[in-house]
Write a protein that holds these residues in place. Structure first.
Motif, PDB file in Angstrom:
ATOM      1  N   ILE A  40       6.586   2.439 -11.982  1.00 13.41           N
ATOM      2  CA  ILE A  40       5.344   3.061 -12.460  1.00 13.41           C
ATOM      3  C   ILE A  40       4.864   4.116 -11.460  1.00 13.41           C
ATOM      4  O   ILE A  40       4.365   5.176 -11.843  1.00 13.41           O
ATOM      5  CB  ILE A  40       4.255   1.996 -12.707  1.00 13.41           C
ATOM      6  N   ALA A  41       5.044   3.832 -10.170  1.00 15.40           N
ATOM      7  CA  ALA A  41       4.638   4.787  -9.126  1.00 15.40           C
ATOM      8  C   ALA A  41       5.583   5.976  -9.038  1.00 15.40           C
ATOM      9  O   ALA A  41       5.278   6.969  -8.370  1.00 15.40           O
ATOM     10  CB  ALA A  41       4.560   4.076  -7.772  1.00 15.40           C
ATOM     11  N   GLY A  42       6.742   5.869  -9.683  1.00 10.09           N
ATOM     12  CA  GLY A  42       7.724   6.946  -9.614  1.00 10.09           C
ATOM     13  C   GLY A  42       8.457   6.983  -8.286  1.00 10.09           C
ATOM     14  O   GLY A  42       8.910   8.037  -7.847  1.00 10.09           O
ATOM     15  N   LEU A  43       8.589   5.814  -7.671  1.00 13.47           N
ATOM     16  CA  LEU A  43       9.233   5.701  -6.359  1.00 13.47           C
ATOM     17  C   LEU A  43      10.300   4.619  -6.404  1.00 13.47           C
ATOM     18  O   LEU A  43      10.308   3.779  -7.304  1.00 13.47           O
ATOM     19  CB  LEU A  43       8.195   5.330  -5.293  1.00 13.47           C
ATOM     20  N   GLY A  44      11.130   4.608  -5.399  1.00 15.17           N
ATOM     21  CA  GLY A  44      12.111   3.544  -5.265  1.00 15.17           C
ATOM     22  C   GLY A  44      11.483   2.330  -4.596  1.00 15.17           C
ATOM     23  O   GLY A  44      10.456   2.429  -3.919  1.00 15.17           O
ATOM     24  N   THR A  45      12.119   1.190  -4.775  1.00 16.84           N
ATOM     25  CA  THR A  45      11.592  -0.026  -4.145  1.00 16.84           C
ATOM     26  C   THR A  45      11.647   0.062  -2.622  1.00 16.84           C
ATOM     27  O   THR A  45      10.794  -0.516  -1.946  1.00 16.84           O
ATOM     28  CB  THR A  45      12.337  -1.286  -4.634  1.00 16.84           C
ATOM     29  N   ALA A  46      12.612   0.800  -2.079  1.00 16.63           N
ATOM     30  CA  ALA A  46      12.686   0.949  -0.621  1.00 16.63           C
ATOM     31  C   ALA A  46      11.433   1.641  -0.085  1.00 16.63           C
ATOM     32  O   ALA A  46      10.887   1.238   0.951  1.00 16.63           O
ATOM     33  CB  ALA A  46      13.940   1.722  -0.219  1.00 16.63           C
ATOM     34  N   THR A  47      10.961   2.656  -0.804  1.00 17.10           N
ATOM     35  CA  THR A  47       9.733   3.351  -0.385  1.00 17.10           C
ATOM     36  C   THR A  47       8.548   2.399  -0.467  1.00 17.10           C
ATOM     37  O   THR A  47       7.708   2.346   0.437  1.00 17.10           O
ATOM     38  CB  THR A  47       9.487   4.595  -1.273  1.00 17.10           C
ATOM     39  N   LEU A  48       8.483   1.630  -1.542  1.00 15.06           N
ATOM     40  CA  LEU A  48       7.404   0.655  -1.681  1.00 15.06           C
ATOM     41  C   LEU A  48       7.433  -0.327  -0.508  1.00 15.06           C
ATOM     42  O   LEU A  48       6.395  -0.581   0.112  1.00 15.06           O
ATOM     43  CB  LEU A  48       7.533  -0.085  -3.011  1.00 15.06           C
ATOM     44  N   TYR A  49       8.609  -0.845  -0.189  1.00 11.84           N
ATOM     45  CA  TYR A  49       8.714  -1.826   0.902  1.00 11.84           C
ATOM     46  C   TYR A  49       8.449  -1.218   2.278  1.00 11.84           C
ATOM     47  O   TYR A  49       8.049  -1.922   3.196  1.00 11.84           O
ATOM     48  CB  TYR A  49      10.070  -2.529   0.871  1.00 11.84           C
ATOM     49  N   ARG A  50       8.650   0.093   2.443  1.00  9.53           N
ATOM     50  CA  ARG A  50       8.281   0.735   3.718  1.00  9.53           C
ATOM     51  C   ARG A  50       6.771   0.682   3.913  1.00  9.53           C
ATOM     52  O   ARG A  50       6.276   0.530   5.025  1.00  9.53           O
ATOM     53  CB  ARG A  50       8.763   2.184   3.759  1.00  9.53           C
ATOM     54  N   HIS A  51       6.034   0.804   2.833  1.00  2.00           N
ATOM     55  CA  HIS A  51       4.567   0.754   2.909  1.00  2.00           C
ATOM     56  C   HIS A  51       4.049  -0.679   2.924  1.00  2.00           C
ATOM     57  O   HIS A  51       3.055  -0.981   3.592  1.00  2.00           O
ATOM     58  CB  HIS A  51       3.947   1.512   1.734  1.00  2.00           C
ATOM     59  N   PHE A  52       4.700  -1.526   2.174  1.00  2.11           N
ATOM     60  CA  PHE A  52       4.268  -2.915   2.016  1.00  2.11           C
ATOM     61  C   PHE A  52       5.491  -3.808   2.162  1.00  2.11           C
ATOM     62  O   PHE A  52       6.206  -4.051   1.179  1.00  2.11           O
ATOM     63  CB  PHE A  52       3.600  -3.119   0.648  1.00  2.11           C
ATOM     64  N   PRO A  53       5.760  -4.303   3.372  1.00  2.00           N
ATOM     65  CA  PRO A  53       6.990  -5.049   3.645  1.00  2.00           C
ATOM     66  C   PRO A  53       7.178  -6.313   2.793  1.00  2.00           C
ATOM     67  O   PRO A  53       8.307  -6.731   2.564  1.00  2.00           O
ATOM     68  CB  PRO A  53       6.860  -5.409   5.123  1.00  2.00           C
ATOM     69  N   THR A  54       6.071  -6.903   2.327  1.00  2.00           N
ATOM     70  CA  THR A  54       6.198  -8.090   1.475  1.00  2.00           C
ATOM     71  C   THR A  54       5.332  -7.919   0.230  1.00  2.00           C
ATOM     72  O   THR A  54       4.396  -7.109   0.202  1.00  2.00           O
ATOM     73  CB  THR A  54       5.744  -9.374   2.207  1.00  2.00           C
ATOM     74  N   ARG A  55       5.651  -8.694  -0.770  1.00  2.00           N
ATOM     75  CA  ARG A  55       4.864  -8.711  -2.002  1.00  2.00           C
ATOM     76  C   ARG A  55       3.407  -9.076  -1.701  1.00  2.00           C
ATOM     77  O   ARG A  55       2.478  -8.498  -2.251  1.00  2.00           O
ATOM     78  CB  ARG A  55       5.492  -9.717  -2.961  1.00  2.00           C
ATOM     79  N   GLU A  56       3.215 -10.051  -0.803  1.00  2.00           N
ATOM     80  CA  GLU A  56       1.860 -10.467  -0.441  1.00  2.00           C
ATOM     81  C   GLU A  56       1.093  -9.337   0.237  1.00  2.00           C
ATOM     82  O   GLU A  56      -0.113  -9.194   0.034  1.00  2.00           O
ATOM     83  CB  GLU A  56       1.890 -11.720   0.434  1.00  2.00           C
ATOM     84  N   ASP A  57       1.784  -8.514   1.045  1.00  2.00           N
ATOM     85  CA  ASP A  57       1.131  -7.353   1.657  1.00  2.00           C
ATOM     86  C   ASP A  57       0.636  -6.392   0.577  1.00  2.00           C
ATOM     87  O   ASP A  57      -0.474  -5.856   0.668  1.00  2.00           O
ATOM     88  CB  ASP A  57       2.097  -6.607   2.594  1.00  2.00           C
ATOM     89  N   LEU A  58       1.470  -6.172  -0.430  1.00  2.00           N
ATOM     90  CA  LEU A  58       1.099  -5.280  -1.525  1.00  2.00           C
ATOM     91  C   LEU A  58      -0.098  -5.841  -2.301  1.00  2.00           C
ATOM     92  O   LEU A  58      -1.068  -5.130  -2.573  1.00  2.00           O
ATOM     93  CB  LEU A  58       2.282  -5.054  -2.469  1.00  2.00           C
ATOM     94  N   LEU A  59      -0.045  -7.117  -2.638  1.00  2.00           N
ATOM     95  CA  LEU A  59      -1.149  -7.721  -3.380  1.00  2.00           C
ATOM     96  C   LEU A  59      -2.431  -7.731  -2.553  1.00  2.00           C
ATOM     97  O   LEU A  59      -3.512  -7.437  -3.066  1.00  2.00           O
ATOM     98  CB  LEU A  59      -0.781  -9.133  -3.828  1.00  2.00           C
ATOM     99  N   ALA A  60      -2.313  -8.058  -1.271  1.00  2.00           N
ATOM    100  CA  ALA A  60      -3.498  -8.075  -0.407  1.00  2.00           C
ATOM    101  C   ALA A  60      -4.123  -6.686  -0.319  1.00  2.00           C
ATOM    102  O   ALA A  60      -5.351  -6.540  -0.365  1.00  2.00           O
ATOM    103  CB  ALA A  60      -3.134  -8.592   0.980  1.00  2.00           C
ATOM    104  N   ALA A  61      -3.292  -5.653  -0.208  1.00  2.00           N
ATOM    105  CA  ALA A  61      -3.820  -4.281  -0.145  1.00  2.00           C
ATOM    106  C   ALA A  61      -4.469  -3.893  -1.471  1.00  2.00           C
ATOM    107  O   ALA A  61      -5.562  -3.308  -1.494  1.00  2.00           O
ATOM    108  CB  ALA A  61      -2.710  -3.303   0.210  1.00  2.00           C
ATOM    109  N   THR A  62      -3.802  -4.213  -2.568  1.00  2.00           N
ATOM    110  CA  THR A  62      -4.337  -3.869  -3.889  1.00  2.00           C
ATOM    111  C   THR A  62      -5.647  -4.603  -4.142  1.00  2.00           C
ATOM    112  O   THR A  62      -6.648  -3.999  -4.525  1.00  2.00           O
ATOM    113  CB  THR A  62      -3.325  -4.238  -4.996  1.00  2.00           C
TER     114      THR A  62
END
Length: 188
Positions: A40-62
């Protein structure tokens, strides 16, 4: 690329990931695959994981971003010079948040134990709602037994209406419910 361009790209990517996460969570729930968010972001998962190393990091930020937004709204409405106007604005703000990001409030509640800022938000929200209820009572605007738990009950009801309403009818139906509920607590 210059360092400045890299920082701009990184900032844009992070913002895009958080926007995509909100959208994906609203559409698919908090268990949405990270790959879906990246797509949806138009990015690869590697880019996502560079910003948010874990799923919990992503959810916590969101969720943290949304919680901070809710705290700011509550602060603004509680500090309104007219407590009744602040009260109505807070109710309408909750409806708008649910319309803009359907299901996000429920996703936050479902994951509250894994969101570090959540307990701070809950404590602060209850204190602010207590202040608002006290100001309304002191102003003689509401019944003497009106308290923060009553505001929470109204907010939960409004959230349910926002979720259950047909597309395009949530705001008018919620405003009608606000009118009915607030007429029941207001002293004329």
């Amino acid at each position: 690329m210059t360092g400045r361009s890299n920082r701009k790209d990184a900032t844009r990517n992070r913002t895009g990931i958080l926007d995509a996460a909100r959208q994906a969570i609203a559409e698919h729930g908090a268990d949405v695959p990270v790959s879906t968010i990246a797509r949806i972001a138009g990015l690869g998962t590697a880019t996502l994981y560079r910003h948010f190393p874990t799923r919990e990091d992503l959810l916590a930020a969101t969720f943290g971003e949304q919680i901070r937004h809710r705290i700011a709204i509550l602060d603004d409405t509680v500090s309104d010079a007219d407590p009744w106007r602040g009260f109505i604005r807070s109710l309408e703000a909750v409806v708008m948040l649910e319309i803009e990001s359907p299901g996000l409030a429920q996703a936050i509640a479902d994951r509250r134990s894994s969101i570090p800022i959540y307990e701070q938000f809950r404590t602060r929200a209850m204190a602010d709602l207590g202040t608002l209820a006290r100001r309304l009572r002191e102003d003689g605007t509401v019944r003497p037994d009106f308290g923060p738990d009553d505001i929470v009950l109204i907010l939960v009801a409004l959230g349910a209406v926002s979720i259950a309403a047909r597309e395009g009818t949530a705001l008018p139906q919620a405003r009608r419910l606000i009118s009915h509920l607030t007429d029941g607590v207001r002293i004329r």
